[in-house]
Design an enzyme around this catalytic site. Structure first.
Site, short mmCIF file in Angstrom:
data_model
loop_
_atom_site.label_atom_id
_atom_site.label_comp_id
_atom_site.label_asym_id
_atom_site.label_seq_id
_atom_site.Cartn_x
_atom_site.Cartn_y
_atom_site.Cartn_z
N ASP A 60 0.86 -1.18 0.00
CA ASP A 60 0.00 0.00 0.00
C ASP A 60 0.90 1.23 0.00
O ASP A 60 1.80 1.32 0.83
CB ASP A 60 -0.93 0.02 1.22
CG ASP A 60 -2.11 0.94 1.03
OD1 ASP A 60 -1.90 2.11 0.66
OD2 ASP A 60 -3.26 0.51 1.25
N LYS A 84 0.82 3.15 5.66
CA LYS A 84 -0.03 2.00 5.96
C LYS A 84 0.76 0.69 5.93
O LYS A 84 0.56 -0.18 6.79
CB LYS A 84 -1.21 1.93 4.99
CG LYS A 84 -2.24 3.02 5.18
CD LYS A 84 -3.42 2.81 4.23
CE LYS A 84 -4.47 3.90 4.42
NZ LYS A 84 -5.63 3.71 3.51
N CYS A 184 -15.71 4.48 -2.78
CA CYS A 184 -16.01 4.90 -1.41
C CYS A 184 -16.02 6.43 -1.30
O CYS A 184 -16.84 7.00 -0.59
CB CYS A 184 -14.98 4.33 -0.44
SG CYS A 184 -15.02 2.54 -0.29
N CYS A 244 -7.65 -13.44 -20.77
CA CYS A 244 -7.59 -14.90 -20.60
C CYS A 244 -8.27 -15.67 -21.73
O CYS A 244 -8.39 -16.90 -21.64
CB CYS A 244 -8.22 -15.31 -19.27
SG CYS A 244 -10.03 -15.22 -19.23
#
Length: 252
Positions: A60, A84, A184, A244
């Protein structure tokens, strides 16, 4: 052979037929890359360290902000403005000194991810943006590494697992050029929701590291926390997927 300290610490897990001494040894020999140490990564990292997963790579590039504290349970008010990744290493070492913890104080991207993915047995996507999720997916597909992905915004959570080639990847659901306006920061978030989703990632991680197939693999599971309802649907691999699909399958 497990040490006396391991027998004492992991005794409740050792009682489970699916774990036992052999399973605990498997966990102890496993390595996991956790990308993102926020609301999802906090409970996930705590549970994996607690379970005795041998090596956790903690990635992070952010520092702790006061707005993180309602849901990022690894941190407290004294952590504000600290890295963090570095702080997570400290907190998890205090939680379980028997595991190895490697802090990666940078935001991983398409250029840097392959190097770290190559070092681990499992990758767990706890990030908060589509660009990084796509880069994690591409690196894992290219290197035949299983991954577990979760996301949450508002009251909605999502969980996906890809454990082997032939199963749908993240780009089968969201093509690489997908743009999302929901996050968020823009939609808000309720703290316990990311705790639920991060804990489910931890459960799937332990299952995979024990060599147990995941019932989530090949599906998308969405959770409406406001209504306490789950939606499950099968996600077949897209033969035309740019990551993929059939033209890439020899590499996935």
């Amino acid at each position: 052979m497990l040490s006396d300290a391991e027998y004492l610490r992991y005794g409740r897990q050792l009682m489970l037929a699916e774990v036992g001494e052999a399973g605990q040894a498997r966990l102890g020999n496993a390595s996991v890359l956790i990308v993102g140490l926020g609301g999802l990564g906090s409970p996930l990292a705590l549970y994996l360290a607690g379970a005795g997963v041998g090596t956790l790579w903690l990635a992070d590039g952010d520092t702790v902000d006061s707005s993180n504290l309602p849901r990022q349970i690894l941190f407290d008010s004294e952590a504000i403005n600290r890295s963090k990744a570095e702080l997570a290493r400290e907190r998890l070492a205090a939680h379980n000194p028997l595991v190895e913890l490697i802090a990666i104080n940078q935001r991983l991207d398409a250029a840097s991810l392959p190097e770290f993915v190559a070092e681990v047995d499992l990758v767990i996507d706890c990030c908060d943006n589509l660009e990084t999720r796509q880069a994690i997916n591409a690196a894992c597909v290219a290197q035949h590494k299983p991954w577990i992905s979760a996301a949450a915004a508002g009251w909605q959570g999502q969980l996906m697992v890809r454990e082997r080639a032939g199963q749908a990847c993240y780009a089968c659901l969201y093509p690489p050029d997908t743009r999302s306006a929901e996050s968020c920061a823009s939609s808000g978030i309720i703290g316990p929701l990311v705790g639920v989703m991060g804990s489910l990632q931890a459960l799937e991680a332990v299952r995979l590291l024990l060599g147990k197939p995941s019932p989530v693999a090949g599906t998308v599971r969405r959770f409406d926390a406001l209504a306490q309802q789950w939606q499950h649907f099968t996600l077949p691999a897209n033969p035309d997927c740019p990551v993929c699909g059939s033209q890439h399958r020899t590499r996935s």
